[in-house]
Write a protein that holds these residues in place. Structure first.
Motif, PDB file in Angstrom:
ATOM      1  N   LEU A  39      64.618  32.256  63.283  1.00 21.41           N
ATOM      2  CA  LEU A  39      63.502  31.398  62.879  1.00 21.41           C
ATOM      3  C   LEU A  39      63.929  29.926  62.855  1.00 21.41           C
ATOM      4  O   LEU A  39      63.159  29.043  63.233  1.00 21.41           O
ATOM      5  N   ALA A  40      65.154  29.671  62.430  1.00 23.29           N
ATOM      6  CA  ALA A  40      65.665  28.290  62.427  1.00 23.29           C
ATOM      7  C   ALA A  40      65.696  27.731  63.840  1.00 23.29           C
ATOM      8  O   ALA A  40      65.290  26.586  64.085  1.00 23.29           O
ATOM      9  N   GLN A  41      66.172  28.524  64.774  1.00 23.88           N
ATOM     10  CA  GLN A  41      66.239  28.076  66.169  1.00 23.88           C
ATOM     11  C   GLN A  41      64.843  27.833  66.738  1.00 23.88           C
ATOM     12  O   GLN A  41      64.615  26.853  67.449  1.00 23.88           O
ATOM     13  N   ALA A  42      63.903  28.714  66.402  1.00 20.13           N
ATOM     14  CA  ALA A  42      62.535  28.575  66.908  1.00 20.13           C
ATOM     15  C   ALA A  42      61.854  27.339  66.331  1.00 20.13           C
ATOM     16  O   ALA A  42      61.224  26.558  67.064  1.00 20.13           O
ATOM     17  N   THR A  43      61.979  27.125  65.016  1.00 17.41           N
ATOM     18  CA  THR A  43      61.307  25.976  64.397  1.00 17.41           C
ATOM     19  C   THR A  43      61.993  24.667  64.763  1.00 17.41           C
ATOM     20  O   THR A  43      61.350  23.611  64.793  1.00 17.41           O
ATOM     21  N   GLU A  44      63.278  24.714  65.064  1.00 17.09           N
ATOM     22  CA  GLU A  44      63.960  23.520  65.583  1.00 17.09           C
ATOM     23  C   GLU A  44      63.325  23.095  66.905  1.00 17.09           C
ATOM     24  O   GLU A  44      63.024  21.911  67.113  1.00 17.09           O
ATOM     25  N   LYS A  45      63.091  24.061  67.802  1.00 16.09           N
ATOM     26  CA  LYS A  45      62.467  23.751  69.098  1.00 16.09           C
ATOM     27  C   LYS A  45      61.049  23.215  68.921  1.00 16.09           C
ATOM     28  O   LYS A  45      60.570  22.404  69.721  1.00 16.09           O
ATOM     29  N   MET A  46      60.360  23.674  67.873  1.00 15.52           N
ATOM     30  CA  MET A  46      58.990  23.208  67.617  1.00 15.52           C
ATOM     31  C   MET A  46      58.958  21.787  67.071  1.00 15.52           C
ATOM     32  O   MET A  46      57.909  21.149  67.062  1.00 15.52           O
ATOM     33  N   GLY A  47      60.106  21.294  66.589  1.00 16.29           N
ATOM     34  CA  GLY A  47      60.158  19.933  66.063  1.00 16.29           C
ATOM     35  C   GLY A  47      60.039  19.828  64.558  1.00 16.29           C
ATOM     36  O   GLY A  47      59.695  18.767  64.026  1.00 16.29           O
ATOM     37  N   TYR A  48      60.328  20.914  63.849  1.00 15.52           N
ATOM     38  CA  TYR A  48      60.312  20.846  62.381  1.00 15.52           C
ATOM     39  C   TYR A  48      61.436  19.938  61.884  1.00 15.52           C
ATOM     40  O   TYR A  48      62.485  19.832  62.509  1.00 15.52           O
ATOM     41  N   THR A  49      61.196  19.275  60.758  1.00 11.48           N
ATOM     42  CA  THR A  49      62.124  18.278  60.230  1.00 11.48           C
ATOM     43  C   THR A  49      63.358  18.903  59.602  1.00 11.48           C
ATOM     44  O   THR A  49      64.485  18.491  59.874  1.00 11.48           O
ATOM     45  N   ARG A  50      63.141  19.889  58.740  1.00 12.10           N
ATOM     46  CA  ARG A  50      64.270  20.496  58.032  1.00 12.10           C
ATOM     47  C   ARG A  50      64.012  21.983  57.787  1.00 12.10           C
ATOM     48  O   ARG A  50      62.871  22.442  57.796  1.00 12.10           O
TER      49      ARG A  50
END
Length: 334
Positions: free
Chosen positions: A32-43
């Motif tokens: 989930l961290a990797q996926a939301t990183e790609k989406m542009g989540y801040t933290r």
């Protein structure tokens, strides 16, 4: 059309899903961290809980290190480190070490609750007295000092840690910490995802009492919300039953892993349990993209927060990712 262009972030309690083991839950957390990183989540923040067989978020700093290792640029942090359980020096050394390996990617969210029951809290405490919860303000100040420059340090220093200036955030689920965050001039994060009762009062205290500091010129208010976004309102309502079962665990004191959605919660809970769960989860953004947009606009018109941190208790990992994707699409709309 109104827009909601603010930073969005992720909080993960690292739950174990039904049919999954602890190792699988940690793998899901990283995925989930990797996926939301790609989406542009801040933290991406990871919680701290103890003596809870359905959550793997006990050794929070180790999970943060593991997540940093498997991501590239998203900020990773604690939501939070529960300071009654930890010596500030140990926290400074651990986070200072991570900040040395992964510079400018670490956040330290601090809470004053033990994150567990009182028997477990006594087993965790660094002293046998229960006064460590009352030393929270001094512990926060000590950590601010330990991450500061060499010349402000006392005889005992955190190596590495000195000069890392790791950003500290004060977490709260009541009004207690709002005044402290304001007094110290630190960002404040309110846990509306499970304790919405005092949200408005805590926000008001924080904004009204805020004092500019070396860390922050003006208030920075983050709110943690439950978010269940899907392709339709009907699908989101179905997926939300996983969240309702999660909170029912809390109400009943049971320890079931994260459950698949069900068609009818009324077959599971009593009216009183339904009311208690509904109270805990009342600050939830839920529905299709259009519904999520409308609810977020209404929320922001009322509260004007600086950042939203989303928790999504969704059983299917792909649908969970899609929920975060929909939220990010909504806040990115111009």
């Amino acid at each position: 059309m109104s827009t909601i262009q603010i930073p969005v972030s992720v909080l993960n309690l690292a739950p174990i899903r039904q049919g999954e083991d602890a190792k699988g839950a940690i793998a899901s957390m990283v995925d989930l961290a990797q996926a939301t990183e790609k989406m542009g989540y801040t933290r991406y923040w990871i919680a701290e809980h103890h003596n809870t067989p359905t959550l793997v978020s006990s050794a929070t700093s180790m999970l943060i290190k593991h997540t940093l290792e498997h991501t590239e640029h998203i900020r990773v942090g604690s939501g939070g480190i529960m300071l009654p359980n930890h010596s500030p020096l140990i926290v400074a050394e651990q986070f200072g070490t991570m900040a040395t390996i992964y510079p400018d990617r670490l956040d330290l969210g601090l809470g004053r609750a033990p994150g567990t029951d009182m028997n477990t809290a006594r087993a965790l405490r660094r002293s046998q007295s229960d006064d460590s919860v009352y030393t929270f303000p001094n512990d926060v100040k000590e950590l601010l000092t330990r991450f500061g420059p060499e010349e402000v340090q006392g005889q005992v220093k955190a190596y590495p840690g000195v000069g890392t200036n790791i950003p500290i955030y004060i977490l709260g689920s009541s009004t207690d910490s709002a005044g402290l965050a304001a007094k110290l001039g630190l960002p404040y994060v309110f846990a509306s995802h499970f304790a919405p009762k005092y949200m408005e009062e805590a926000m008001s205290i924080y904004h009204n009492q805020f004092q500019p500091s070396a860390y922050l010129e003006k208030p920075y208010m983050m709110v943690c919300l439950n978010v269940i976004a899907a392709e339709s309102d009907e699908e989101a309502k179905l997926e939300s039953t996983t969240m309702h079962q999660f909170f029912l665990n809390v109400v009943r004191g049971t320890q079931n892993p994260l459950q698949p959605p069900v068609k009818n919660m009324d077959e599971i809970w009593s009216q009183r349990e339904k009311e208690m769960v509904s109270s805990m989860s009342s600050v939830t953004i839920m529905g299709s993209k259009d519904s999520v947009r409308e609810q977020l606009i209404n929320f922001q018109e009322k509260y004007r927060v600086d950042e939203i941190m989303a928790v999504s208790y969704i059983y299917d990992p792909e649908k969970q990712k899609r929920s975060y994707e929909i939220l990010k699409e909504v806040v990115d709309e111009k």
